[in-house]
Design an enzyme around this catalytic site. Structure first.
Site, PDB file in Angstrom:
ATOM      1  N   ARG A  51     -73.937  50.841  96.179  1.00  0.00           N
ATOM      2  CA  ARG A  51     -75.368  51.138  95.487  1.00  0.00           C
ATOM      3  C   ARG A  51     -76.776  50.822  96.403  1.00  0.00           C
ATOM      4  NH1 ARG A  51     -76.380  48.952  91.190  1.00  0.00           N
ATOM      5  NH2 ARG A  51     -74.741  46.928  91.435  1.00  0.00           N
TER       6      ARG A  51
ATOM      7  N   LYS B 187     -71.327  53.970  87.970  1.00  0.00           N
ATOM      8  CA  LYS B 187     -72.196  53.060  87.399  1.00  0.00           C
ATOM      9  C   LYS B 187     -72.494  53.585  86.798  1.00  0.00           C
ATOM     10  CE  LYS B 187     -70.177  49.385  88.817  1.00  0.00           C
ATOM     11  NZ  LYS B 187     -69.001  48.531  87.556  1.00  0.00           N
TER      12      LYS B 187
ATOM     13  N   HIS C  25     -68.674  44.705  81.337  1.00  0.00           N
ATOM     14  CA  HIS C  25     -67.814  44.660  82.691  1.00  0.00           C
ATOM     15  C   HIS C  25     -66.140  43.681  82.846  1.00  0.00           C
ATOM     16  CE1 HIS C  25     -69.170  43.813  87.413  1.00  0.00           C
ATOM     17  NE2 HIS C  25     -68.725  45.140  86.905  1.00  0.00           N
TER      18      HIS C  25
ATOM     19  N   SER D 247     -67.987  40.027  91.213  1.00  0.00           N
ATOM     20  CA  SER D 247     -67.037  40.550  92.973  1.00  0.00           C
ATOM     21  C   SER D 247     -67.114  38.698  93.689  1.00  0.00           C
ATOM     22  CB  SER D 247     -68.091  41.016  93.831  1.00  0.00           C
ATOM     23  OG  SER D 247     -67.366  41.824  94.781  1.00  0.00           O
TER      24      SER D 247
ATOM     25  N   LYS E 117     -60.553  38.639  89.714  1.00  0.00           N
ATOM     26  CA  LYS E 117     -60.820  39.890  88.622  1.00  0.00           C
ATOM     27  C   LYS E 117     -60.031  41.345  88.417  1.00  0.00           C
ATOM     28  CE  LYS E 117     -64.379  42.635  87.640  1.00  0.00           C
ATOM     29  NZ  LYS E 117     -64.311  44.621  87.946  1.00  0.00           N
ATOM     30  N   THR E 118     -59.658  41.747  89.948  1.00  0.00           N
ATOM     31  CA  THR E 118     -58.814  43.207  90.120  1.00  0.00           C
ATOM     32  C   THR E 118     -57.103  42.725  90.553  1.00  0.00           C
ATOM     33  OG1 THR E 118     -60.408  44.307  90.909  1.00  0.00           O
ATOM     34  CG2 THR E 118     -58.233  44.960  91.079  1.00  0.00           C
TER      35      THR E 118
ATOM     36  N   ASP F 216     -62.842  47.400  84.992  1.00  0.00           N
ATOM     37  CA  ASP F 216     -63.789  47.475  85.378  1.00  0.00           C
ATOM     38  C   ASP F 216     -64.676  47.456  84.128  1.00  0.00           C
ATOM     39  OD1 ASP F 216     -65.401  46.688  87.685  1.00  0.00           O
ATOM     40  OD2 ASP F 216     -66.149  48.555  86.709  1.00  0.00           O
TER      41      ASP F 216
ATOM     42  N   ARG G  36     -63.228  51.377 100.482  1.00  0.00           N
ATOM     43  CA  ARG G  36     -62.985  51.046  98.855  1.00  0.00           C
ATOM     44  C   ARG G  36     -62.400  52.244  99.051  1.00  0.00           C
ATOM     45  NH1 ARG G  36     -65.352  48.805  93.771  1.00  0.00           N
ATOM     46  NH2 ARG G  36     -67.238  47.320  94.754  1.00  0.00           N
TER      47      ARG G  36
END
Length: 524
Positions: free
Chosen positions: A51, A192, A212, A230, A234-235, A249, A314
């Protein structure tokens, strides 16, 4: 077949709601990508591999003037300039082939957003198929969008005439319910963009907390939420083979439970392996997308260690590619919430329990640390604070989200835990990274109520409660001070980190209630 918006007409071909197979076929014919050995489509995002936050704007008008948290994150854009740019884009699209898709954002039918997306790239339309929620065929017959996305990477703005900073842009118009994206092929701008829209509409108009975070649910129906920036895990930590994944997410929290905003997952794949991330590895099959990756020489096998394009490689795949996904993506009221931090200074305990004040304070703070290799230019540990663990996507002031969080936490009696997936025994370069097996054991103990029976001790500076024992974890690591060779060095490092928290929180003090301020570290 849905009607094209009257404002957007083209002499080119229009493709409505194509299947993944048809979109992949179109992508290959147009040289937008290549098939990998697993059947996934490999595509590049061009100049932008992430982004561009400084080129993301919100239109300033009566609806947003007094409600949006204006500043470096939410940059105002003139409404007349927006109309002018929209007309230029529509003219640009009038001779292009268009891929048009109708999708939902929000698994809860009571709070979902109907979205129509216009793409010039077939693989972008596949991305939207994967990442948003796919309506049933009969739902498409009467589909009327609440919001429109126009994404044309080939269209370049003229900053001098159009009011943008550069030729690339992502502009949200909350009154006209439209997002314009141009000059960038990074697909995450669409995802996003809608997340930012929901972060405005749900809290501001419905009193629903947008988050988030990732979420999963146990076999007994207990829901857990994982917040983290990041690199915090988390994932990885929400992808638990013993629990069903609700989403990885973006979620909303109502009075009756939580719901996923998305219909897919957008996961980093740098250094991906089946051993480390089996669920993600197996999800990258026909219909999935891999972005900015490269092949092993002489093959169609993806080289996930290849960073020649970017470290932000990704994959985007529909959530049903995860074998234990919860569909529809709904969960009950959360029982446990985990704040994940990768503390590179070795100060934060591997697990600690927070009271309401501490939970709101740390929620607003959104702390982690970046280390060498995670971002260009970072050569030593770097403090990072991102309000509500997602400041880049918050149109409203963080206190709005924190207040909703506190209300729901108190009303619904939720346990909040702070988990350090970072360093222990010293800072980065001296200490060692917390073992994933220990982190998983601590989270499992919390989820299974095993920590209800153990003794806790209070951290002298941060004030949160640290368990003295935890099944599957050596007791000596539970209090981080005990892991340092020189405990006095730990005390100094802890004081420095606490001062950084206090300094960062200065920007929120005028909005924070006394209840929130009680959760601050004690420096006296």
């Amino acid at each position: 077949m849905p009607k094209v918006l009257k404002e957007i007409r083209t002499t080119g071909s229009t493709y409505f709601n194509l299947s993944p197979a048809e979109l992949i076929e179109q992508s290959l014919e147009r040289n937008e990508g290549k098939l990998t050995s697993t059947g996934a489509l490999m595509a590049d995002t061009g100049k932008f591999t992430g982004r561009s936050p400084k080129d993301r704007f919100i239109v300033l008008d009566e609806k947003t003037e007094k409600s949006v948290w204006w500043g470096d994150i939410n940059i105002p854009f003139d409404s007349k300039k927006f109309d002018q740019l929209a007309e230029k884009m529509k003219y640009f699209l009038s001779q292009k082939d268009l891929f048009i898709r109708d999708v939902y954002a929000g698994a809860d039918p009571n709070h979902r957003l109907k979205i129509r997306v216009y793409n010039t790239l077939a693989w972008h339309n596949l991305f939207c198929h994967n990442m948003f929620i796919r309506p049933e065929k009969d739902e498409l017959k009467s589909f009327e969008p609440d919001f429109t996305i126009i994404c044309a990477p080939e269209f370049q703005a003229d900053p001098a005439l159009d009011g943008t900073r550069n030729s690339n842009f992502a502009i949200l118009n909350l009154s006209k319910r439209m997002i314009l994206i141009g000059g960038t092929a990074y697909a995450g701008e669409m995802k996003k963009g809608i997340f930012s829209v929901l972060n405005f509409l749900l809290p501001h108009e419905k009193g629903i907390l947008s988050m988030h975070c990732s979420a999963n649910i146990g076999k007994s129906g207990d829901t857990a939420i994982f917040f983290g920036l990041s690199g915090t895990g988390k994932t990885t930590l929400s992808a638990d083979p013993n629990r069903n994944l609700i989403g990885d997410d973006e979620h909303g929290w109502t009075d009756s439970g939580i719901f996923n905003f998305e219909g897919g997952c957008y996961a980093k794949v740098i250094d991906l392996s089946r051993e480390k991330e089996p669920e993600i590895w197996d999800a990258i099959r026909f219909g999935a997308i891999v972005e900015n990756t490269r092949f092993m020489p002489g093959s169609r096998e993806v080289d996930y260690a290849n960073k020649s394009v970017t470290e932000n490689t990704r994959t985007a795949y529909p959530i049903h590619h995860i074998s234990n996904a919860k569909i529809p993506s709904l969960g009950g009221i959360p029982k446990n919430i985990f704040f994940l931090t990768a503390d590179a200074f070795g100060v934060i305990p591997p697990i600690s329990k927070l009271n309401k004040s501490q939970a709101m304070y740390h929620f607003i703070s959104g702390y982690t640390a970046k280390v060498a290799g995670t971002e260009m230019g970072v050569t030593e540990p770097k403090l990072t604070f991102s309000a509500c663990f997602g400041a880049a996507f918050l149109p409203l002031h963080p206190a709005t989200y924190a207040s909703l969080f506190g209300e729901k936490m108190e009303k619904q009696e939720v346990n909040v835990w702070l988990i350090n997936t970072g360093w222990t025994g010293g800072p980065y370069g001296i200490g060692s990274r917390m073992k994933l097996s220990y982190t998983r054991a601590m989270i499992s103990a919390a989820l299974e109520d095993k920590l209800e029976q153990v003794s806790f001790e209070k951290h002298p500076i941060f004030g949160f409660q640290m368990p003295k024992t935890c099944e599957g974890v050596p007791s000596e690591i539970l209090n981080p001070r005990n892991t340092w060779k020189n405990p006095e060095d730990y005390d100094l490092q802890a004081k420095d980190l606490a001062e950084s928290f206090v300094k960062n929180f200065e920007q929120f003090k005028d909005y924070a209630t006394p209840d929130i301020m009680e959760g601050a570290p004690i420096l006296g």
